[in-house]
Design a protein around this motif. Structure first.
Motif, short mmCIF file in Angstrom:
data_model
loop_
_atom_site.label_atom_id
_atom_site.label_comp_id
_atom_site.label_asym_id
_atom_site.label_seq_id
_atom_site.Cartn_x
_atom_site.Cartn_y
_atom_site.Cartn_z
N GLN A 99 2.99 -34.06 -37.08
CA GLN A 99 4.31 -33.97 -37.73
C GLN A 99 5.25 -33.03 -36.96
OE1 GLN A 99 4.12 -33.29 -41.92
NE2 GLN A 99 6.34 -33.31 -42.19
N LYS A 100 4.70 -32.03 -36.29
CA LYS A 100 5.51 -31.09 -35.52
C LYS A 100 6.25 -31.78 -34.37
CE LYS A 100 2.21 -27.35 -36.39
NZ LYS A 100 1.23 -26.42 -35.73
N HIS A 101 5.74 -32.93 -33.93
CA HIS A 101 6.29 -33.60 -32.75
C HIS A 101 6.95 -34.94 -33.07
CE1 HIS A 101 4.17 -30.63 -30.31
NE2 HIS A 101 3.11 -30.84 -31.06
N VAL A 102 6.94 -35.32 -34.34
CA VAL A 102 7.54 -36.59 -34.73
C VAL A 102 9.04 -36.41 -34.95
CG1 VAL A 102 7.64 -38.33 -36.57
CG2 VAL A 102 5.43 -37.53 -35.72
N PHE A 103 9.81 -37.38 -34.47
CA PHE A 103 11.27 -37.31 -34.53
C PHE A 103 11.77 -37.72 -35.90
CE2 PHE A 103 15.53 -39.15 -33.18
CZ PHE A 103 16.14 -37.92 -33.02
N ASN A 104 11.32 -36.98 -36.91
CA ASN A 104 11.73 -37.26 -38.28
C ASN A 104 11.38 -36.04 -39.12
OD1 ASN A 104 12.87 -39.39 -40.02
ND2 ASN A 104 10.93 -39.21 -41.14
N ASP A 105 12.07 -35.86 -40.24
CA ASP A 105 11.82 -34.71 -41.09
C ASP A 105 10.48 -34.78 -41.81
OD1 ASP A 105 14.27 -33.65 -40.38
OD2 ASP A 105 15.32 -34.50 -42.11
N THR A 106 10.00 -36.01 -42.06
CA THR A 106 8.72 -36.20 -42.72
C THR A 106 7.87 -37.16 -41.91
OG1 THR A 106 9.56 -38.05 -44.05
CG2 THR A 106 9.72 -35.83 -45.01
N LEU A 107 6.58 -37.19 -42.21
CA LEU A 107 5.66 -38.13 -41.56
C LEU A 107 5.01 -38.97 -42.65
CD1 LEU A 107 4.14 -39.31 -39.20
CD2 LEU A 107 2.60 -37.33 -39.24
N GLU A 108 5.43 -40.23 -42.73
CA GLU A 108 4.95 -41.12 -43.79
C GLU A 108 3.89 -42.10 -43.30
OE1 GLU A 108 5.96 -40.45 -46.73
OE2 GLU A 108 7.55 -39.07 -46.14
N THR A 109 3.59 -42.10 -42.01
CA THR A 109 2.58 -43.01 -41.46
C THR A 109 1.24 -42.80 -42.16
OG1 THR A 109 3.65 -42.73 -39.31
CG2 THR A 109 1.50 -43.80 -39.32
#
Length: 303
Positions: free
Chosen positions: A272-282
Motif C-alpha cells: 500500500q505504501k507504493h500503490v498510486f492510490n489512497d487505499t488498496l482494495e485489491t
C-alpha cells in the motif's frame, strides 16, 4: 463436438491429463498421469504425451478434437519455438507444431504459471471471492517467480509470450545475478531459493524456508526475522508495480512462499505504501486448487 475439455500438464517428472465436463461445469471426469522420462529426449516426451492422450480417450470414451497443454517455459510467438524451459530438451524446438503433427489435432499452449492463473481465475479462488472480477494476476512464488494475467477469463500471453513474467523485473541489486543474465531480479529476491540464499549470506548457516519462517514467528532467530522482514518489504514493492500497471481485482499467491501468511497482512501493508492510490482494495487470495491448478488451467485453454 463434445463439451468436455481436455488438458495436459507437462512437468519435469510427470505428465498429467484431465478431462473436465465443461467450462461452465468443470467437474473432473477422468484424470491420470504417466512419467515424463525427459532424460530420454525431445521425441520421447512427445510420444509420452501421445500415449497419455490415447489412454485418456480410451478411458473416457471420447475422441478429442483439441488439447490444451501447460508447459515449463513459453512458446515464442515470433519463432514458434520454446524458450525459458527448465525441461531443457524443449528449448529451441517447434514443440507446438511437432505435437500437433504427432497428435493430429490443434494444440493451445501456455506456460505453467499462466495455467495456474487461468485456473484460479475461472474455477478456483477468484470466483468464490469475487465472481465478477475483470482482471486477475496469478503469482507463483516458489523456487522461481512467475505469473499470469487473466482478463475477462481469458489469458493474456502478450506479443512476446511473456505476459505476467514479473519475476524478471529489476527489484534490488542485493538479489545478485539471475540465471536470465540480469541481476537483482524479483526472482532473486522473493523466490524460496533467493530467501534461503540471503539467510545463509547473513547468518553463515543454511536453513530451509519453512524453518526460517517458524523461527520468525517464534522470534527465536534474528537472522530469520531479518530475512522475513526483507521479504515483506520487497514483496510490497514488487507487487505494487503490478497493481500500478494492471490494477487487478484480485491477486492469487501460489507456490511455497505464497504459504507465508504474513504476506496477506504485512505484505499487503507494505504494498500500500507504493500503490498510486489512497487505499488498496485489491483482494489477495490463497489458491484453492493446489497442485491441480496447472492441469485444470491447461484444460480451460480450450474453453
Amino acid at each position: 463436438m463434445s463439451g468436455k475439455l481436455f488438458g495436459i500438464d507437462l512437468g519435469g517428472t510427470k505428465i498429467e491429463g484431465v478431462v473436465l465436463k465443461s467450462a461452465i461445469a468443470p467437474e473432473v471426469l477422468e484424470r491420470m498421469r504417466i512419467p515424463t522420462e525427459a532424460h530420454k529426449g525431445y521425441e520421447h516426451i512427445i510420444m509420452q504425451i501421445k500415449t497419455l492422450k490415447e489412454m485418456i480417450e480410451e478411458k473416457s470414451g471420447t475422441s478429442f478434437s483439441t488439447l490444451g497443454i501447460g508447459t515449463p517455459g513459453a512458446l515464442d510467438p515470433a519463432t514458434q519455438t520454446m524458450k525459458n524451459s527448465n525441461t531443457t530438451a524443449l528449448n529451441g524446438m517447434p514443440f507446438k507444431k511437432d505435437l500437433e503433427d504427432a497428435l493430429g489435432i490443434p494444440i493451445k499452449i501456455a506456460n505453467d504459471a499462466n495455467c495456474f492463473a487461468l485456473a484460479e481465475a475461472t474455477m478456483g479462488a477468484v470466483p468464490d471471492a469475487l465472481p465478477n472480477a475483470e482482471a486477475v494476476f496469478g503469482v507463483i512464488l516458489g523456487t522461481g517467480v512467475g505469473g499470469g494475467v487473466v482478463i475477462h477469463n481469458k489469458l493474456i500471453n502478450g506479443r512476446h509470450g511473456i505476459g505476467g513474467e514479473w519475476g524478471h523485473n529489476f527489484l534490488d541489486e542485493s538479489g545478485g545475478p539471475c540465471y536470465c543474465g540480469l541481476s537483482g531480479c524479483v526472482e532473486t529476491v522473493l523466490s524460496g531459493t533467493g530467501l534461503q540464499k540471503y539467510y545463509k549470506t547473513i547468518s553463515g548457516t543454511e536453513k530451509k524456508l519453512k524453518d526460517i519462517y517458524q523461527a520468525y514467528l517464534d522470534n527465536s532467530d534474528p537472522f530469520s526475522t531479518q530475512t522475513i522482514e526483507r521479504l515483506i518489504t520487497y514483496f510490497g514493492k514488487a507487487i505494487a508495480y503490478i497493481i500500478n500497471s494492471l490494477d487487478p481485482d484480485a491477486i492469487v499467491l501460489g507456490g511455497g512462499v505464497g504459504n507465508i501468511d504474513v504476506l496477506y497482512t504485512l505484505g499487503v501493508e507494505a504494498a500500500q505504501k507504493h500503490v498510486f492510490n489512497d487505499t488498496l482494495e485489491t483482494l489477495f487470495l490463497k489458491p484453492k486448487l493446489g497442485d491441480s491448478a496447472g492441469v485444470f488451467g491447461a484444460a480451460m485453454l480450450v474453453s
